[in-house]
Design an enzyme around this catalytic site. Structure first.
Site, PDB file in Angstrom:
ATOM      1  CB  SER A   1      39.429  39.785  34.528  1.00  0.00           C
ATOM      2  OG  SER A   1      39.927  38.717  34.749  1.00  0.00           O
TER       3      SER A   1
ATOM      4  CG  ASP B   1      43.309  40.331  41.214  1.00  0.00           C
ATOM      5  OD1 ASP B   1      43.226  39.012  40.928  1.00  0.00           O
ATOM      6  OD2 ASP B   1      42.807  41.402  40.310  1.00  0.00           O
TER       7      ASP B   1
ATOM      8  CG  HIS C   1      40.054  39.054  39.698  1.00  0.00           C
ATOM      9  ND1 HIS C   1      41.062  39.544  39.134  1.00  0.00           N
ATOM     10  CD2 HIS C   1      39.350  38.234  38.827  1.00  0.00           C
ATOM     11  CE1 HIS C   1      40.717  39.549  37.871  1.00  0.00           C
ATOM     12  NE2 HIS C   1      39.747  38.937  37.559  1.00  0.00           N
TER      13      HIS C   1
END
Length: 285
Positions: free
Chosen positions: A105, A236, A265
């Site tokens: 991320s 995601d 995610h």
């Protein structure tokens, strides 16, 4: 040689040029793997990977980004250039060579910026972007498929209004896909996300929303000349795949894309067995 000098210290801190203390873990020997966590978490988010790769003979390292976890709760420097400089200070302190950098991320953006700016001279062997924010999350004229600024303004408003509740809602819902029909919800995972988030500083977390959403990593991705594995779940809900991984792979010189059907995610936690196996194969290739 004394017993103390034979023992490798497993965690510590470094102090950067602006006086910020960066906490890190450093376990094992062998080729180093450096893990870069997502917002608003800490190095603890890599527990499943750190244990696995330690058992496979790697040296595993993870740090708490400034303003996060056990590092200084900074009110300045909460942007990508400084994040990357902090990583450079850490890797220099540990004298890492031939390292593999793995970012999830926001941490994926940090990896892209670090490898592009500081990865020459044999310091970096490979990189991995997991559910990562590059090339850029924000919708702009040049990036029409991005998310509108109102999404990130909503993040900021929710954090400012009630950070503790916001940090419950994110992991209980979209982060791990626990809002999907039939999802097997882990209260422990939700609680651990909340614990990590609440350890950090709210000013740094607030600033980091701008850093992960508005930073353009296009030129960083183009500059990277080591092999890069791009891993992304097609469900995601935090970093939609169409405007991230599917664009990043087109910019990388030596990129490999792996798409995971139905994965969320936070797939490195919810599907650690699958992700770890694929990471290991990439590291050994």
């Amino acid at each position: 040689m004394t017993e103390a000098s034979q023992t490798k210290i497993g965690s510590g801190t470094i102090t950067t040029k602006d006086g910020t203390q960066i906490f890190y873990k450093d376990w094992g020997t062998g080729q180093p793997i450096v893990f870069h966590h997502g917002w608003p978490l800490s190095s603890d988010d890599w527990d499943a990977q750190m244990l696995f790769f330690l058992s496979k003979g790697y040296r595993v390292i993870a740090h708490d980004r400034r303003g996060h976890g056990r590092s200084t709760q900074t009110d300045i420097g909460n942007e990508m250039d400084t994040y990357a400089a902090d990583v450079a200070a850490l890797t220099a302190h540990l004298d890492l060579k031939d390292a593999i950098h793995v970012g999830h991320s926001t941490g994926g953006g940090e990896v892209a910026r670090y490898v592009a700016q500081y990865g020459s001279g044999g310091r970096v062997a490979k990189a991995v972007l997991i559910g990562a924010v590059p090339p850029i999350m924000l919708k702009t004229d040049a990036n029409p498929g991005g998310l509108p600024i109102e999404v990130f303004d909503g993040f900021r408003s929710a954090q400012a209004a009630n950070r503790a509740q916001f940090f419950r809602d994110v992991p209980a819902g979209p982060f791990y896909g626990f809002n999907r029909p039939g999802a097997v919800v882990s209260q422990g995972i939700i609680d651990n996300w909340w614990r990590q988030g609440m350890m950090g500083g709210t000013k740094a977390h607030y600033d980091c929303i701008k850093a992960f959403s508005e930073t353009d990593f296009t030129e960083d991705l183009k500059k990277i000349d080591v092999p890069v594995l791009v891993m992304h779940g097609d469900d995601d809900q935090i970093v939609p795949i169409a405007d991230s991984a599917l664009l990043s792979i087109k910019l990388l010189k030596k990129g490999e894309l792996k798409v995971y059907k139905g994965f969320p995610h936070g797939m490195a936690t919810t599907h650690a067995d699958v992700i770890n196996a694929d990471l290991l194969a990439f590291f050994k290739a």
